[in-house]
Design a protein around this motif. Structure first.
Motif, PDB file in Angstrom:
ATOM      1  N   PHE A 107       0.807  -1.055  -0.050  1.00 60.99           N
ATOM      2  CA  PHE A 107      -0.011   0.151  -0.070  1.00 60.99           C
ATOM      3  C   PHE A 107       0.861   1.122  -0.009  1.00 60.99           C
ATOM      4  CE2 PHE A 107      -2.182  -3.290   2.674  1.00 60.99           C
ATOM      5  CZ  PHE A 107      -3.292  -3.611   1.709  1.00 60.99           C
ATOM      6  N   HIS A 108       0.560   2.325  -0.714  1.00 64.79           N
ATOM      7  CA  HIS A 108       1.481   3.538  -1.082  1.00 64.79           C
ATOM      8  C   HIS A 108       1.585   4.169   0.239  1.00 64.79           C
ATOM      9  CE1 HIS A 108       3.175   6.835  -3.038  1.00 64.79           C
ATOM     10  NE2 HIS A 108       2.119   7.638  -2.399  1.00 64.79           N
ATOM     11  N   LYS A 109       0.545   4.356   1.275  1.00 64.41           N
ATOM     12  CA  LYS A 109       0.613   5.011   2.621  1.00 64.41           C
ATOM     13  C   LYS A 109       1.476   4.211   3.506  1.00 64.41           C
ATOM     14  CE  LYS A 109      -2.328   6.973   6.189  1.00 64.41           C
ATOM     15  NZ  LYS A 109      -3.421   7.013   6.722  1.00 64.41           N
ATOM     16  N   LEU A 110       1.665   2.960   3.317  1.00 69.69           N
ATOM     17  CA  LEU A 110       2.644   2.362   4.302  1.00 69.69           C
ATOM     18  C   LEU A 110       3.878   2.599   3.779  1.00 69.69           C
ATOM     19  CD1 LEU A 110       2.841  -0.034   6.439  1.00 69.69           C
ATOM     20  CD2 LEU A 110       2.730  -1.622   4.480  1.00 69.69           C
ATOM     21  N   VAL A 111       4.420   2.699   2.375  1.00 71.00           N
ATOM     22  CA  VAL A 111       5.607   3.141   2.105  1.00 71.00           C
ATOM     23  C   VAL A 111       5.919   4.274   2.499  1.00 71.00           C
ATOM     24  CG1 VAL A 111       7.220   3.432  -0.027  1.00 71.00           C
ATOM     25  CG2 VAL A 111       5.387   1.273   0.251  1.00 71.00           C
ATOM     26  N   ARG A 112       5.154   5.577   2.256  1.00 71.48           N
ATOM     27  CA  ARG A 112       5.457   6.735   2.701  1.00 71.48           C
ATOM     28  C   ARG A 112       5.795   6.710   4.223  1.00 71.48           C
ATOM     29  NH1 ARG A 112       5.137  11.223   0.095  1.00 71.48           N
ATOM     30  NH2 ARG A 112       4.387  11.245  -2.126  1.00 71.48           N
ATOM     31  N   LYS A 113       4.953   5.955   5.186  1.00 66.73           N
ATOM     32  CA  LYS A 113       5.064   6.061   6.513  1.00 66.73           C
ATOM     33  C   LYS A 113       6.357   5.205   6.865  1.00 66.73           C
ATOM     34  CE  LYS A 113       1.250   5.154   9.154  1.00 66.73           C
ATOM     35  NZ  LYS A 113      -0.185   4.691   9.643  1.00 66.73           N
ATOM     36  N   ALA A 114       6.930   4.429   6.232  1.00 69.32           N
ATOM     37  CA  ALA A 114       7.975   3.566   6.475  1.00 69.32           C
ATOM     38  C   ALA A 114       9.298   4.228   6.207  1.00 69.32           C
ATOM     39  CB  ALA A 114       8.126   2.167   5.766  1.00 69.32           C
ATOM     40  N   PHE A 115       9.449   5.163   5.144  1.00 66.32           N
ATOM     41  CA  PHE A 115      10.454   5.887   4.709  1.00 66.32           C
ATOM     42  C   PHE A 115      10.526   7.080   5.838  1.00 66.32           C
ATOM     43  CE2 PHE A 115      12.122   9.543   2.235  1.00 66.32           C
ATOM     44  CZ  PHE A 115      13.254   8.903   2.063  1.00 66.32           C
ATOM     45  N   SER A 116       9.406   7.634   6.088  1.00 67.08           N
ATOM     46  CA  SER A 116       9.402   8.610   7.117  1.00 67.08           C
ATOM     47  C   SER A 116      10.011   8.333   8.522  1.00 67.08           C
ATOM     48  CB  SER A 116       7.994   9.393   7.256  1.00 67.08           C
ATOM     49  OG  SER A 116       8.023  10.307   7.983  1.00 67.08           O
ATOM     50  N   ARG A 117       9.608   7.051   8.759  1.00 64.43           N
ATOM     51  CA  ARG A 117      10.176   6.363  10.131  1.00 64.43           C
ATOM     52  C   ARG A 117      11.609   6.471  10.199  1.00 64.43           C
ATOM     53  NH1 ARG A 117       5.096   2.930  12.244  1.00 64.43           N
ATOM     54  NH2 ARG A 117       3.480   4.455  12.519  1.00 64.43           N
ATOM     55  N   LEU A 118      12.025   5.920   8.839  1.00 61.81           N
ATOM     56  CA  LEU A 118      13.394   5.358   8.810  1.00 61.81           C
ATOM     57  C   LEU A 118      14.120   6.809   8.903  1.00 61.81           C
ATOM     58  CD1 LEU A 118      13.722   2.908   5.852  1.00 61.81           C
ATOM     59  CD2 LEU A 118      14.356   2.424   8.344  1.00 61.81           C
ATOM     60  N   LEU A 119      13.764   7.829   8.290  1.00 59.43           N
ATOM     61  CA  LEU A 119      14.427   9.247   8.563  1.00 59.43           C
ATOM     62  C   LEU A 119      14.382   9.628   9.777  1.00 59.43           C
ATOM     63  CD1 LEU A 119      13.359  11.274   5.150  1.00 59.43           C
ATOM     64  CD2 LEU A 119      15.293   9.806   5.551  1.00 59.43           C
ATOM     65  N   LEU A 120      13.235   9.588  10.501  1.00 62.63           N
ATOM     66  CA  LEU A 120      13.341   9.996  11.894  1.00 62.63           C
ATOM     67  C   LEU A 120      14.131   9.175  12.572  1.00 62.63           C
ATOM     68  CD1 LEU A 120      11.759  11.405  14.101  1.00 62.63           C
ATOM     69  CD2 LEU A 120      10.230   9.490  14.100  1.00 62.63           C
ATOM     70  N   ALA A 121      14.558   7.808  12.526  1.00 55.38           N
ATOM     71  CA  ALA A 121      15.409   6.995  13.197  1.00 55.38           C
ATOM     72  C   ALA A 121      16.801   7.398  13.079  1.00 55.38           C
ATOM     73  CB  ALA A 121      15.254   5.595  12.859  1.00 55.38           C
ATOM     74  N   ASP A 122      17.049   7.896  11.770  1.00 55.17           N
ATOM     75  CA  ASP A 122      18.386   8.522  11.446  1.00 55.17           C
ATOM     76  C   ASP A 122      18.569   9.861  12.231  1.00 55.17           C
ATOM     77  OD1 ASP A 122      19.139   6.895   9.485  1.00 55.17           O
ATOM     78  OD2 ASP A 122      19.097   7.933   7.961  1.00 55.17           O
ATOM     79  N   GLU A 123      17.676  10.733  12.307  1.00 54.49           N
ATOM     80  CA  GLU A 123      17.784  11.946  13.141  1.00 54.49           C
ATOM     81  C   GLU A 123      17.969  11.470  14.646  1.00 54.49           C
ATOM     82  OE1 GLU A 123      14.349  14.253  12.413  1.00 54.49           O
ATOM     83  OE2 GLU A 123      14.847  14.281  10.179  1.00 54.49           O
ATOM     84  N   GLN A 124      17.054  10.625  15.259  1.00 61.25           N
ATOM     85  CA  GLN A 124      17.478  10.441  16.478  1.00 61.25           C
ATOM     86  C   GLN A 124      18.534   9.762  16.616  1.00 61.25           C
ATOM     87  OE1 GLN A 124      14.008   7.757  16.895  1.00 61.25           O
ATOM     88  NE2 GLN A 124      12.659   9.326  17.708  1.00 61.25           N
ATOM     89  N   ASP A 125      19.179   9.159  15.988  1.00 63.28           N
ATOM     90  CA  ASP A 125      20.442   8.151  16.083  1.00 63.28           C
ATOM     91  C   ASP A 125      21.470   9.560  16.162  1.00 63.28           C
ATOM     92  OD1 ASP A 125      19.509   5.703  16.224  1.00 63.28           O
ATOM     93  OD2 ASP A 125      20.092   5.241  14.277  1.00 63.28           O
ATOM     94  N   ALA A 126      21.629  10.535  15.174  1.00 62.46           N
ATOM     95  CA  ALA A 126      22.463  11.465  15.122  1.00 62.46           C
ATOM     96  C   ALA A 126      22.476  12.374  16.405  1.00 62.46           C
ATOM     97  CB  ALA A 126      22.258  12.179  13.981  1.00 62.46           C
ATOM     98  N   LEU A 127      21.117  12.760  16.951  1.00 61.60           N
ATOM     99  CA  LEU A 127      20.926  13.349  18.081  1.00 61.60           C
ATOM    100  C   LEU A 127      21.626  12.562  19.590  1.00 61.60           C
ATOM    101  CD1 LEU A 127      17.461  14.866  17.630  1.00 61.60           C
ATOM    102  CD2 LEU A 127      19.549  16.118  17.766  1.00 61.60           C
ATOM    103  N   ALA A 128      21.071  11.436  19.116  1.00 54.86           N
ATOM    104  CA  ALA A 128      21.853  10.697  20.739  1.00 54.86           C
ATOM    105  C   ALA A 128      23.495  10.651  20.454  1.00 54.86           C
ATOM    106  CB  ALA A 128      21.229   9.115  20.532  1.00 54.86           C
ATOM    107  N   ALA A 129      23.898  10.273  19.329  1.00 53.72           N
ATOM    108  CA  ALA A 129      25.625  10.345  19.378  1.00 53.72           C
ATOM    109  C   ALA A 129      25.734  11.699  19.524  1.00 53.72           C
ATOM    110  CB  ALA A 129      25.831   9.848  17.696  1.00 53.72           C
TER     111      ALA A 129
END
Length: 127
Positions: A22-44
């Motif tokens: 489903f298209h919406k699922l792909v958009r959500k997954a991608f956005s969550r991956l970018l958020l995880a990147d940001e959280q990792d960078a902030l934690a580091a």
């Protein structure tokens, strides 16, 4: 022992392919991956790990949606990440949108779409 920079979707990937039922699922997954990147960078950064060491990850899902992302924020994240989605995901995703849910084949359809998009881009650049 050689230290390597932790993986970041924005820094280390040109494209992202997803199983796309489903298209919406792909958009959500991608956005969550970018958020995880940001959280990792902030934690580091907060831990002073600027030398390439990876910060330990802490996943604490909430009752909201088991992802740690509040639903009210998720829509805003998806809108904010639209340009990167269009650059990194859309070239490999538009076939899936046209064909619909292909179940198991959806990731292969995304790969075929990306290869087709990149070949068309190379042809137009050569012209």
């Amino acid at each position: 022992c050689q230290q390597h920079e932790p993986f970041s979707l924005r820094k280390h990937a040109a494209f992202a392919l997803f199983h796309a039922p489903f298209h919406k699922l792909v958009r959500k997954a991608f956005s969550r991956l970018l958020l995880a990147d940001e959280q990792d960078a902030l934690a580091a950064s907060a831990l002073g790990l600027e030398d390439g060491r990876e910060a330990p990850r802490r996943y604490e899902p909430t009752e909201a949606d088991n992802s740690g992302v509040e639903r009210s924020i998720e829509s805003e994240r998806i809108r904010a990440d639209a340009n990167e989605f269009n650059r990194m995901v859309e070239p490999g995703h538009w076939f899936a949108r046209e064909i619909g849910n292909a179940y198991t084949a959806s990731l292969y359809i995304s790969l075929a779409c990306l290869l087709s998009s990149e070949a068309a881009d190379e042809e137009s650049a050569a012209s």
